[in-house]
Design an enzyme around this catalytic site. Structure first.
Site, PDB file in Angstrom:
ATOM      1  N   GLU A 141      -4.472   2.437  -4.465  1.00  0.00           N
ATOM      2  CA  GLU A 141      -3.016   2.419  -4.353  1.00  0.00           C
ATOM      3  C   GLU A 141      -2.512   1.113  -3.754  1.00  0.00           C
ATOM      4  OE1 GLU A 141      -4.517   4.569  -0.591  1.00  0.00           O
ATOM      5  OE2 GLU A 141      -5.115   4.252  -2.676  1.00  0.00           O
ATOM      6  N   ASN A 169      -2.379  12.934  -3.968  1.00  0.00           N
ATOM      7  CA  ASN A 169      -3.458  13.243  -4.903  1.00  0.00           C
ATOM      8  C   ASN A 169      -4.085  14.592  -4.602  1.00  0.00           C
ATOM      9  OD1 ASN A 169      -3.736  11.347  -6.944  1.00  0.00           O
ATOM     10  ND2 ASN A 169      -4.913   9.926  -5.701  1.00  0.00           N
ATOM     11  N   ASP A 182       0.860  -1.178   0.000  1.00  0.00           N
ATOM     12  CA  ASP A 182       0.000   0.000   0.000  1.00  0.00           C
ATOM     13  C   ASP A 182       0.900   1.231   0.000  1.00  0.00           C
ATOM     14  OD1 ASP A 182      -3.045   0.809   0.548  1.00  0.00           O
ATOM     15  OD2 ASP A 182      -1.745   2.224   1.585  1.00  0.00           O
ATOM     16  N   ASP A 222      -1.735   9.315 -10.823  1.00  0.00           N
ATOM     17  CA  ASP A 222      -1.684   8.285 -11.870  1.00  0.00           C
ATOM     18  C   ASP A 222      -0.255   8.056 -12.348  1.00  0.00           C
ATOM     19  OD1 ASP A 222      -4.396   8.100 -11.661  1.00  0.00           O
ATOM     20  OD2 ASP A 222      -4.848   9.183 -13.518  1.00  0.00           O
TER      21      ASP A 222
END
Length: 362
Positions: free
Chosen positions: A249, A214, A206, A223
């Site tokens: 993620e 983000n 993770d 991305d």
């Protein structure tokens, strides 16, 4: 499916051809009638055999296609007037089977044979060569064009299906496998693990503070990070390992190891690969990794075993988060009640580096 399809086509040809035996003045008298009847009987036997066995190979289909061409020639030479009672369109059966089931060179062989068969079958119906050639070009041309068209259509459908199947197994953003791909590969991993007597290792990765990245830099930056991490992990996993994106993620690696220490070394390599991945804009992230190991039991469903193992690795990953992130950890867990024969290997992060506990080992 191929066997049943060919069986139906052969049976239909035999049934329609047998009608000529009931009509006067269609079949030449004498031996031709017996040859014609034996040919129809042969078709019936072939159809029944395919329907019962329900298995057919490409070479068998190729042989049946050539046999179909030859049978048409026997029929044409057995009837009184091939133009009326044995039109070359009867070869559509063989043409469609060849186009739909055979390889390219096999189809080409059939396309070459077709005008020869038509010419021999119709030679007695024409007094002049020019008229025969025109009829052969028309009939053989229609048959070959129809077969070629079906073949092209089949290849386009095959490519479309292959592309669709690949998309159904791949994450469109990272190009990694998805959950379906992971489940499909689990069967191979479980089978090979039991055969080689090694453990299956599942790792859940993770990305740390990914939501903050983000929020601060936008989803395009997120991305880009996912793509760079995917590329770094792809270069770091072993050829036999399965790398997939579970969602968001979170990623997973499934592989086989001889002992927990080997699993820890692989996880540390993956952790360093994530930390070393950098986007064109300079964004970097770290990853918390959880590990779980299992000895697959005989008769255990690999997909069920996979998700039980990933649940354990996910719990270990959260412990790594709580321990400060950018680290590898496992947590001890009770043996799943639905898999009593499975040995789940777990321990703390420190144990994985040195003497690793094997919880629930047989």
């Amino acid at each position: 499916m191929a066997a049943l399809t060919v069986a139906v086509l052969v049976a239909a040809g035999a049934a329609m051809g047998s009608i000529n035996l009931l009509v006067d003045d269609v079949i030449r008298p004498g031996a031709s009638r017996w040859i014609y009847g034996a040919t129809m009987l042969l078709l019936g036997v072939v159809a029944a055999t395919l329907a019962v066995r329900r298995r057919i190979g490409r070479w068998t289909i190729f042989a049946l296609v050539l046999l179909g061409d030859l049978i048409y020639l026997v029929i044409a030479l057995s009837v009184t007037d091939p133009l009326r009672y044995a039109t070359p369109l009867m070869m559509l059966f063989a043409a469609f089977v060849a186009a739909w089931f055979l390889d390219g060179w096999m189809l080409v062989a059939h396309l070459v044979v077709t005008p020869v068969i038509v010419a021999v079958a119709l030679a007695g119906s024409y007094d002049d060569v020019a008229g025969l050639l025109v009829q052969v070009c028309v009939d053989a041309g229609v048959l070959d064009l129809a077969a070629a068209g079906v073949f092209v259509l089949r290849r386009r459908i095959e490519r479309l299906l292959a592309s669709t199947q690949e998309l159904s197994r791949r994450d469109p953003l990272t190009g990694l496998g998805n959950r379906r791909h992971l489940e499909e590969q689990a069967r191979r991993v479980w089978r090979q693990s039991r055969r080689d007597g090694v453990r299956v290792a599942a790792m859940v990765l993770d990305l740390d503070h990914f939501k903050q990245l983000n929020d601060a830099h936008g989803h395009a930056a997120g991305d880009a990070v996912l793509r760079s991490v995917a590329a770094a992990l792809t270069a770091s996993v072993r050829p036999t390992d399965v790398l997939a994106r579970l969602g968001g993620e979170e990623l997973a690696v499934l592989g086989m190891v001889g002992d927990p220490t080997e699993a820890h070394r692989l996880a540390e390599r993956l952790r360093r690969a994530v930390a070393g991945a950098r986007t064109a804009s300079g964004h970097v992230v770290t990853a918390s990794i959880g590990i779980a190991l299992v000895r697959p039991a005989e008769g255990e469903d690999p997909v069920d075993g996979l998700w039980r193992l990933l649940d354990l690795a996910d719990a270990a990953m959260y412990q790594a988060k709580q321990g400060g992130r950018d680290r590898v950890a496992t947590v001890p867990a009770p043996r799943p009640p639905s898999a009593p024969a499975a040995s789940v290997v777990a321990g703390t992060a420190d144990e994985m580096g040195g003497e690793t506990a094997d919880a629930g080992a047989a």
